[in-house]
Design an enzyme around this catalytic site. Structure first.
Site, PDB file in Angstrom:
ATOM      1  N   SER A  10       0.837  -1.188   0.000  1.00  0.00           N
ATOM      2  CA  SER A  10       0.000   0.000   0.000  1.00  0.00           C
ATOM      3  C   SER A  10       0.878   1.246   0.000  1.00  0.00           C
ATOM      4  CB  SER A  10      -0.904  -0.001   1.237  1.00  0.00           C
ATOM      5  OG  SER A  10      -1.618   1.211   1.314  1.00  0.00           O
ATOM      6  N   HIS A  34      -0.787  -0.850  -4.434  1.00  0.00           N
ATOM      7  CA  HIS A  34      -2.137  -0.484  -4.019  1.00  0.00           C
ATOM      8  C   HIS A  34      -2.179   1.016  -3.743  1.00  0.00           C
ATOM      9  CE1 HIS A  34      -6.127  -1.350  -2.456  1.00  0.00           C
ATOM     10  NE2 HIS A  34      -5.875  -0.482  -1.484  1.00  0.00           N
ATOM     11  N   ASP A  36      -4.593   4.057  -2.582  1.00  0.00           N
ATOM     12  CA  ASP A  36      -5.857   4.458  -1.970  1.00  0.00           C
ATOM     13  C   ASP A  36      -6.218   5.871  -2.402  1.00  0.00           C
ATOM     14  OD1 ASP A  36      -6.676   2.221  -0.275  1.00  0.00           O
ATOM     15  OD2 ASP A  36      -4.812   2.597   0.801  1.00  0.00           O
ATOM     16  N   MET A  38      -9.002   8.604  -1.753  1.00  0.00           N
ATOM     17  CA  MET A  38     -10.080   8.946  -0.816  1.00  0.00           C
ATOM     18  C   MET A  38     -10.514  10.396  -1.034  1.00  0.00           C
ATOM     19  SD  MET A  38      -8.574   7.265   2.692  1.00  0.00           S
ATOM     20  CE  MET A  38      -7.803   5.647   2.710  1.00  0.00           C
ATOM     21  N   HIS A  67      -7.767   2.020  -5.676  1.00  0.00           N
ATOM     22  CA  HIS A  67      -8.920   1.687  -4.837  1.00  0.00           C
ATOM     23  C   HIS A  67      -9.687   2.977  -4.563  1.00  0.00           C
ATOM     24  CE1 HIS A  67     -10.207   0.183  -0.539  1.00  0.00           C
ATOM     25  NE2 HIS A  67     -11.235   0.523  -1.292  1.00  0.00           N
ATOM     26  N   MET A  69     -12.103   4.887  -2.756  1.00  0.00           N
ATOM     27  CA  MET A  69     -12.943   5.119  -1.588  1.00  0.00           C
ATOM     28  C   MET A  69     -13.531   6.516  -1.723  1.00  0.00           C
ATOM     29  SD  MET A  69     -10.894   3.307   1.546  1.00  0.00           S
ATOM     30  CE  MET A  69      -9.251   3.222   0.856  1.00  0.00           C
ATOM     31  N   MET A 139     -12.726  -6.076   1.897  1.00  0.00           N
ATOM     32  CA  MET A 139     -12.209  -5.302   3.018  1.00  0.00           C
ATOM     33  C   MET A 139     -12.362  -6.128   4.296  1.00  0.00           C
ATOM     34  SD  MET A 139     -11.168  -2.338   1.837  1.00  0.00           S
ATOM     35  CE  MET A 139     -10.955  -1.476   3.401  1.00  0.00           C
ATOM     36  N   ASP A 177      -7.943  -6.613   1.745  1.00  0.00           N
ATOM     37  CA  ASP A 177      -7.417  -5.308   2.147  1.00  0.00           C
ATOM     38  C   ASP A 177      -7.727  -5.090   3.625  1.00  0.00           C
ATOM     39  OD1 ASP A 177      -6.540  -2.733   2.417  1.00  0.00           O
ATOM     40  OD2 ASP A 177      -7.899  -1.864   0.935  1.00  0.00           O
TER      41      ASP A 177
END
Length: 227
Positions: A10, A34, A36, A38, A67, A69, A139, A177
């Site tokens: 990550s 990975h 993230d 957001m 990913h 979010m 998740m 994850d």
């Protein structure tokens, strides 16, 4: 014969002041990165962005797995594809009103598509389009912040994803994850996880030297799973 496990560090957990050097270390070791994304709405945190993906894409030798979010994933799909994303993975909870359109849009932009399921969301929620997916991310913690405790109820969801995959000949990868580390590797592997997202507890806190941390992680994984 069991598949070789795959690992996805990550980038949120990296030392962002040293990310180029760290990615050079991981390029020959990991399988994905990975990322993230957001928005401060779907989850309260804000981390990485399409601009970050563009900045690291010249260094990354592995697929950048984004990913989402975010509350409105459609706003991010084209910018991420242009920035160099390899996978674009929105949350099922944000796309089910137009899931097929969203999946086909991601594919049309040359990216692979995954869907992420929150812990409280059953896998049946994505049953109608699961055959179109390249990856399912389960998740095992509530999303938004690193360092949360593992939710053991997710092992059943992983088993269900594996069962459907085997019964129907689907090709999606089963990814986990959240809290992938020495306390969970064995259970996750036995349940059917194929891709393990590595954060602070699973990789980055194992040793200040990232190459040594990677070797420690692989040793722990082998001791726990025999792989």
């Amino acid at each position: 014969m069991s598949k070789k496990p795959m690992f996805s560090p990550s980038l949120m957990c990296m030392d962002l002041m040293d990310i180029k050097h760290q990615m050079e270390i991981l390029n020959s070791r990991a399988d994905f990165y990975h990322v993230d994304i957001m928005d401060g709405h779907f989850v309260k945190n804000i981390t990485l962005s399409p601009d970050f993906v563009k900045a690291v894409s010249s260094v990354a030798k592995l697929p950048l797995d984004c990913h989402l979010m975010v509350t409105t994933p459609d706003d991010f799909i084209e910018p991420l594809a242009k920035a160099g994303a390899g996978y674009i993975c929105p949350h099922a909870e944000t796309i089910n009103s137009d899931a097929f359109r969203m999946i086909y849009k991601i594919k049309s932009l040359g990216c692979k598509v995954g869907v992420v399921l929150n812990p409280a969301t059953p896998i049946e929620y994505i049953r109608q389009y699961i055959h179109l997916l390249d990856k399912i991310t389960i998740m095992s913690v509530d999303p938004g912040f690193a360092g949360q405790p593992f939710i053991r109820e997710m092992l059943g969801k992983i088993r269900q994803a594996k069962e459907w995959k085997e019964q129907n000949g689907y090709s999606y990868l089963i990814e986990v994850d959240g809290s992938c580390n020495e306390r969970t590797f064995k259970d996750l592997d036995e349940a059917g996880a194929e891709v393990f997202i590595l954060g602070s507890s699973g990789l980055f806190n194992l040793d200040p030297d990232l190459a040594a941390a990677w070797d420690k992680m692989k040793k722990i994984f082998h001791e726990q799973t025999g792989k």
